[in-house]
Motif scaffolding. Structure first.
Motif, PDB file in Angstrom:
ATOM      1  N   UNK A 278       0.626  -0.796  -0.270  1.00  0.00           N
ATOM      2  CA  UNK A 278       0.072   0.050   0.024  1.00  0.00           C
ATOM      3  C   UNK A 278       1.033   1.090   0.308  1.00  0.00           C
ATOM      4  N   UNK A 279      -0.271   2.134  -0.358  1.00  0.00           N
ATOM      5  CA  UNK A 279       1.067   3.682  -0.460  1.00  0.00           C
ATOM      6  C   UNK A 279       0.422   4.226   0.099  1.00  0.00           C
ATOM      7  N   UNK A 280       0.877   5.561   0.524  1.00  0.00           N
ATOM      8  CA  UNK A 280       1.741   6.220   1.268  1.00  0.00           C
ATOM      9  C   UNK A 280      -0.097   7.511   1.224  1.00  0.00           C
ATOM     10  N   UNK A 281      -0.527   7.773   0.131  1.00  0.00           N
ATOM     11  CA  UNK A 281      -1.506   9.110   0.008  1.00  0.00           C
ATOM     12  C   UNK A 281      -3.251   8.913   0.137  1.00  0.00           C
ATOM     13  N   UNK A 282      -3.774   9.425   1.256  1.00  0.00           N
ATOM     14  CA  UNK A 282      -4.353   9.142   1.535  1.00  0.00           C
ATOM     15  C   UNK A 282      -5.573   9.139   0.662  1.00  0.00           C
ATOM     16  N   UNK A 283      -6.605   8.331   0.362  1.00  0.00           N
ATOM     17  CA  UNK A 283      -7.461   8.017   0.210  1.00  0.00           C
ATOM     18  C   UNK A 283      -8.286   9.379  -0.167  1.00  0.00           C
TER      19      UNK A 283
END
Length: 498
Positions: A278-283
């Motif tokens: 998973x990446x760090x950018x929030x949805x």
């Protein structure tokens, strides 16, 4: 409609001039408007555009799917990049085109686009990659274009000449350096259908041996949510189980990799992942809304109640963390700590682009949940979120087309269909199929076994207290939880949803 019709290209289909992007949200609105009102002009604008796109060079006539946009007004020469977002939206629109008209071309588009998604964009983890590059080894379109000589090399002289005429491959070429983009301006004769299929397979094999464009393997939550909804609906309507299974696999990855429990007890969604990490950018709002929509459609198609619960958890977060001052939703959560991102989200973005804005997408997802649960709060939130976009619709209809599509669902009810029956009952299967082939705008489907529904305190409200009819599977058609007399007959169900 008057404002939109004024921009319609009656000669080539589509709206406005070059370049032409696929107007997916506008097409969905037009098909829904025709389904609700019988507006023949709405259907004509939609089918004229869809047919032009499907026959031009923006459509991949060999491998399925669509390029990003056409650089000209005639849909002949594409920008060759192929995006998951575009193709997921166009797949769902094509399903709705097919069920509204029965068009063979529409079915061809559905099959080609769905098969392309599974063949070329599916990741090892079961989700869908973001895009394929336009270039191959630095040359745009190199993988996709043909000459008379390369057709003959792949097919032999006789089939090569036939394919050149069918696909519009000329000596001068329709692209660069004498090469041509394949088009299908007219269908092959009925007696040539077998030959057509054989030629397309041979061309795909030959093209697969060429160097291929690079793939962006990033998994974007919103775009995968769109793909889940489209594949689930297409697979159920056309009886392609592998498409529904693929939708389920992508949903599983979104549910297990992209979601986590926040410290406030709310479910949070990450925007991206890659290789299962998973990446760090929030949805952002579109991620929550599109994934909730995809989960909801998958739950209706499969009868698996956990998907409605997963969708509901995401929408709870939307209502708790994405509210904007006044009526509507901001694009990022109100506890977003990145100052730049937070500043960009101080006002709701009401304008839909080639895809739905977060505001309109959230309205559609909340309206669907209201149809399953009877929640007046969800319905009111959805209607209020539409107020801003619809206030400019008479001047800029294409800029708020998903809001218009959602408004058609509001005006139609939307129709709520509850199908009750044993899981292995063919009658239940037939009723579900009839419901899914209805063009009713924004129709929301729930299905289940009445004994399991009675024993499950978390079962959706639409399924509760709906008995079988004489021990036979039954369908209830409702608006606002007010239902017609149940039916066991798929034909009667189709008629009631017309």
């Amino acid at each position: 409609m008057e404002a939109l019709a004024a921009s319609y290209d009656a000669e080539h289909g589509g709206f406005g001039g070059a370049p032409k992007f696929p107007p997916s949200t506008t097409l969905e609105w037009l098909l829904r408007r025709h389904a609700r009102t019988g507006d023949a002009r709405a259907l004509a604008l939609a089918t004229g555009t869809l047919e032009a796109m499907a026959r031009g060079g923006m459509a991949d006539q060999v491998g399925g799917g669509f390029a990003r946009y056409a650089v000209d007004a005639t849909w002949t020469v594409p920008h060759f990049e192929k995006m998951l977002e575009d193709n997921a939206m166009l797949l769902r629109v094509a399903v709705h085109w097919w069920r509204s008209t029965g068009s063979d071309l529409a079915r061809h588009v559905v099959e080609g686009t769905a098969d392309w998604l599974l063949r070329d964009l599916r990741t090892p983890e079961g989700a869908f990659a973001s895009s394929l590059d336009a270039d191959t080894d630095g040359v745009e379109g190199a993988t996709y274009v043909w000459t008379r000589a390369t057709l003959d090399e792949a097919l032999g002289a006789e089939d090569g000449a036939w394919a050149a005429e069918l696909f519009g491959v000329t000596e001068a070429g329709t692209f660069e350096a004498g090469t041509s983009v394949l088009q299908l301006r007219a269908d092959p004769a009925p007696e040539d259908e077998v030959r057509f299929a054989r030629v397309r397979r041979a061309l795909l094999r030959a093209r697969s041996a060429r160097p291929q464009p690079a793939r962006d393997d990033k998994v974007v939550a919103a775009w995968n949510g769109l793909a889940v909804a489209a594949l689930a609906e297409a697979g159920a309507a056309l009886e392609r189980r592998e498409w529904v299974a693929a939708a389920g696999d992508a949903a599983e990855l979104l549910d297990t990799v992209h979601t986590l429990q926040g410290g406030d007890g709310l479910v949070r969604l990450a925007r991206t992942s890659r290789d299962g990490a998973v990446g760090t950018a929030p949805g952002v709002l579109t991620d929550y809304a599109a994934v909730a929509e995809g989960f909801g459609v998958l739950g209706g198609v499969t009868g698996d109640p956990r998907w409605a619960a997963r969708a509901s958890a995401l929408l709870d977060t939307v209502l708790a963390r994405f509210r904007a001052p006044g009526h509507g939703f901001r694009d990022t959560a109100d506890d977003q700590t990145d100052p730049v991102v937070a500043r960009l989200s101080t006002r709701p973005d009401v304008a839909d682009g080639p895809s739905a804005a977060g505001q309109s997408a959230a309205a559609g997802a909340l309206l669907a949940r209201a149809a399953l649960t009877g929640s007046a709060t969800d319905r009111r939130a959805a209607e209020l979120a539409l107020a801003g976009p619809l206030s400019i619709a008479h001047r800029h209809p294409r800029a708020v087309a998903w809001a218009l599509a959602t408004a058609e669902a509001v005006l139609d009810g939307p129709r709520e269909v509850a199908v009750l029956g044993r899981a292995d009952d063919p009658g239940r299967v037939a009723l579900v199929r009839a419901a899914l082939r209805s063009p009713a705008p924004g129709l929301v489907l729930a299905q289940g076994d009445p004994d399991e529904v009675a024993a499950d305190p978390a079962a959706v409200g639409l399924l509760r207290d709906r008995p079988l009819v004489g021990d036979r599977a039954a369908a209830y058609v409702c608006r606002g939880f007010v239902c017609d007399r149940p039916t066991t007959d798929p034909g009667a169900l189709r008629a009631s949803l017309a």
